[in-house]
Write an enzyme that holds these catalytic residues in place. Structure first.
Site, PDB file in Angstrom:
ATOM      1  N   GLY A 174       0.820  -1.202   0.000  1.00  0.00           N
ATOM      2  CA  GLY A 174       0.000   0.000   0.000  1.00  0.00           C
ATOM      3  C   GLY A 174       0.856   1.253   0.000  1.00  0.00           C
ATOM      4  O   GLY A 174       0.500   2.269  -0.599  1.00  0.00           O
ATOM      5  N   ASP A 175       1.996   1.185   0.674  1.00  0.00           N
ATOM      6  CA  ASP A 175       2.960   2.277   0.669  1.00  0.00           C
ATOM      7  C   ASP A 175       3.874   2.215  -0.557  1.00  0.00           C
ATOM      8  O   ASP A 175       4.063   3.206  -1.257  1.00  0.00           O
ATOM      9  CB  ASP A 175       3.825   2.212   1.930  1.00  0.00           C
ATOM     10  CG  ASP A 175       3.056   2.555   3.192  1.00  0.00           C
ATOM     11  OD1 ASP A 175       2.574   3.692   3.288  1.00  0.00           O
ATOM     12  OD2 ASP A 175       2.954   1.704   4.078  1.00  0.00           O
TER      13      ASP A 175
END
Length: 393
Positions: A174-175
Site C-alpha cells: 500500500g505504501d
C-alpha cells in the site's frame, strides 16, 4: 553523475510511502533534502538495531528508505524556520509530502502559496485517499496506513488460503506501490516542465493505487459479475500455476502453457496426461485432480531436486527466505544488496539495492541515511550564499 543529478527534491515525508518515493529519486542521483519535524521522522527509532538502540542514530527501517539523503530539522511553527523553508522552495525542482490533506495549508505552505514563490515547482503529495484538488471525497483527511489501503483496495480479500481469513500481503505494498506510482508521476511532470516551463501538482492516493494493483480482480468483477476471493497460491484462470510442498520446503511451478505442461508431465513420467488434458481449458476444469498428481510427485523430492528436473524447460523456483536470498550469487551479481555504515554501531549493514538498471547512469544507493539535522549548515548555508549573491546583483 545520476540521471536526476540536476534535480533538487525537498522531502517532507516520513515513515514509508513518501520516503520510498524520494529514495528512488535519490538513487537516481537527485539531491534530496529531507526536512524533518522537531525530533525527526517518527520512524527513526524503529527497530531493528545492530547492537544498542541507545547508541545507534536510527534503526534499519529508517536506514533502508532514507539512504543517500540530507537532513535539515525545521519547525513550521517558527517564523524563521518557515522563511528558511521558503528560501529552499524557491530553488527546488520537486517537493514531496505525505501529510494529511490540509496540513501544509495550516502553515500557509500549501501548493498555491509555494507555486507563487516558484512557478516551476512540481509539488507532489502521497495520501491515503488523494487530495481534493484532484477529486474530492468524504474520506480525505482520514489517516491511512498500508493495512487500511490493502483492506479497502481489495488486496486482502483475494490474498490467503481459501478457507482462511483475508490476509495482508507481507511487504507494505500500500505504501511501496503508491510511492512508485508517485515517482513516475513526478518524472512525467519533470518532462512536461522541460517542454513548457510549467510546474504542476502530482497526487497519488494509496486507496487508488491498490485498486490499480488489483487490476485482475476489477476486470473479473466487471466481466463475471462476481467478486473474486481467496484461492491460496493458485491462479483464477491458469493451471498449473501454484506452490507445491516438497520434501524440505516449497517450490512454485508456472506451467500453464501447453509446451510447459508437456514438460512437467514428462518429468513426472505421465505422458498420458497431455493427451487427456490437451488444452488450457481442460486443465483448468480438472485442476483439483491434476494438482493432486503434481503434489504427490513434488513431495517425493527436495526443492532443489524438483527445480533441477524442470529448470530450463519450465518456469520453476524454490520458495526462498532472506537467508537464501543473501546466499544467491544472482542477487550479488545484480548488486541488489548494498552495504552502508550504521552510525552508532561498529558495523556495516546491508539494505536492498536499486532494481532499476541503466547503462549510462546506473542508479545506486548513495551512502547511509542522514543523522537528524546533519546537513543544516550545508543546505541553509547554500541558501544564504545565493541570497547574498542576488543582493549583490
Amino acid at each position: 553523475m545520476g540521471a536526476l543529478s540536476n534535480l533538487r527534491v525537498i522531502d517532507l515525508t516520513q515513515v514509508l510511502a513518501g520516503p520510498y518515493c524520494t529514495m528512488l529519486l535519490a538513487d537516481m542521483g537527485a539531491d534530496v533534502v529531507k526536512i524533518e519535524r522537531p525530533g525527526g521522522d517518527l520512524i527513526r527509532s524503529n527497530p531493528p538495531f545492530v547492537e544498542d538502540p541507545e547508541e545507534e542514530a536510527y534503526g534499519g527501517y529508517f536506514q533502508s528508505v532514507n539512504r543517500g539523503k540530507k537532513s535539515v530539522e525545521l519547525d513550521f511553527n517558527d517564523e524563521e524556520d518557515r522563511e528558511d523553508f521558503l528560501s529552499l522552495v524557491e530553488e527546488a525542482d520537486v517537493l514531496v509530502e505525505n501529510y494529511r490533506s490540509g496540513t501544509m495549508e495550516k502553515y500557509d505552505l500549501g501548493y498555491e502559496t509555494l507555486k507563487e514563490h516558484n512557478p516551476r515547482l512540481i509539488y507532489s503529495s502521497i495520501r491515503g485517499f488523494g487530495d481534493p484538488r484532484t477529486g474530492e471525497t468524504h474520506r480525505q483527511g482520514q489517516p491511512s496506513f498500508d493495512l487500511i489501503a490493502q483492506a479497502l483496495g481489495g488486496v486482502m480479500e483475494i490474498t490467503g488460503q481459501e478457507d482462511g481469513p483475508p490476509t495482508k500481503v507481507g511487504p507494505g505494498i500500500g505504501d511501496l506501490f503508491t510511492a512508485t506510482l508517485n515517482c513516475i508521476g513526478i518524472l512525467a511532470a519533470v518532462n512536461y516542465r522541460e517542454q513548457t516551463g510549467k510546474g504542476q501538482y502530482v497526487d497519488t492516493g494509496m486507496y487508488d493505487a491498490m485498486i490499480s494493483m488489483t487490476e485482475r480482480a476489477i476486470y473479473q468483477q466487471s466481466y463475471t459479475g462476481e467478486a473474486p476471493t481467496r484461492q491460496g497460491n493458485s491462479h483464477p484462470t491458469l493451471f498449473p500455476y501454484d506452490a507445491f510442498e516438497t520434501a524440505d520446503g516449497y517450490a512454485v511451478i508456472a506451467a500453464f502453457g501447453t509446451n510447459h505442461w508437456k514438460e512437467v508431465c514428462a518429468a513426472m513420467g505421465r505422458e498420458d496426461l497431455p493427451e487427456e488434458y490437451p488444452t488450457a481449458a481442460d486443465r483448468l476444469e480438472h485442476r483439483d485432480d491434476l494438482r493432486e498428481v503434481i503434489a504427490d510427485w513434488a513431495i517425493e523430492r527436495t526443492s532443489e531436486e524438483l527445480c533441477d528436473e524442470l529448470e530450463g524447460r519450465v518456469p520453476v523456483a524454490p520458495v526462498q527466505n532472506t537467508e537464501d536470498i543473501f546466499d544467491d550469487p544472482h542477487v550479488h551479481a545484480r548488486e541488489m544488496l548494498y552495504e552502508v555504515e550504521q552510525p552508532g554501531a561498529d558495523a556495516e549493514v546491508e539494505i536492498a539495492g536499486s532494481p532499476i538498471k541503466m547503462s549510462e547512469t546506473n542508479p545506486e544507493p548513495r551512502g547511509r541515511a542522514p543523522l537528524l539535522d546533519e546537513h543544516r549548515d550545508e543546505i541553509l548555508g547554500e541558501t544564504a550564499d545565493a541570497d547574498a549573491e542576488a543582493a549583490d546583483d
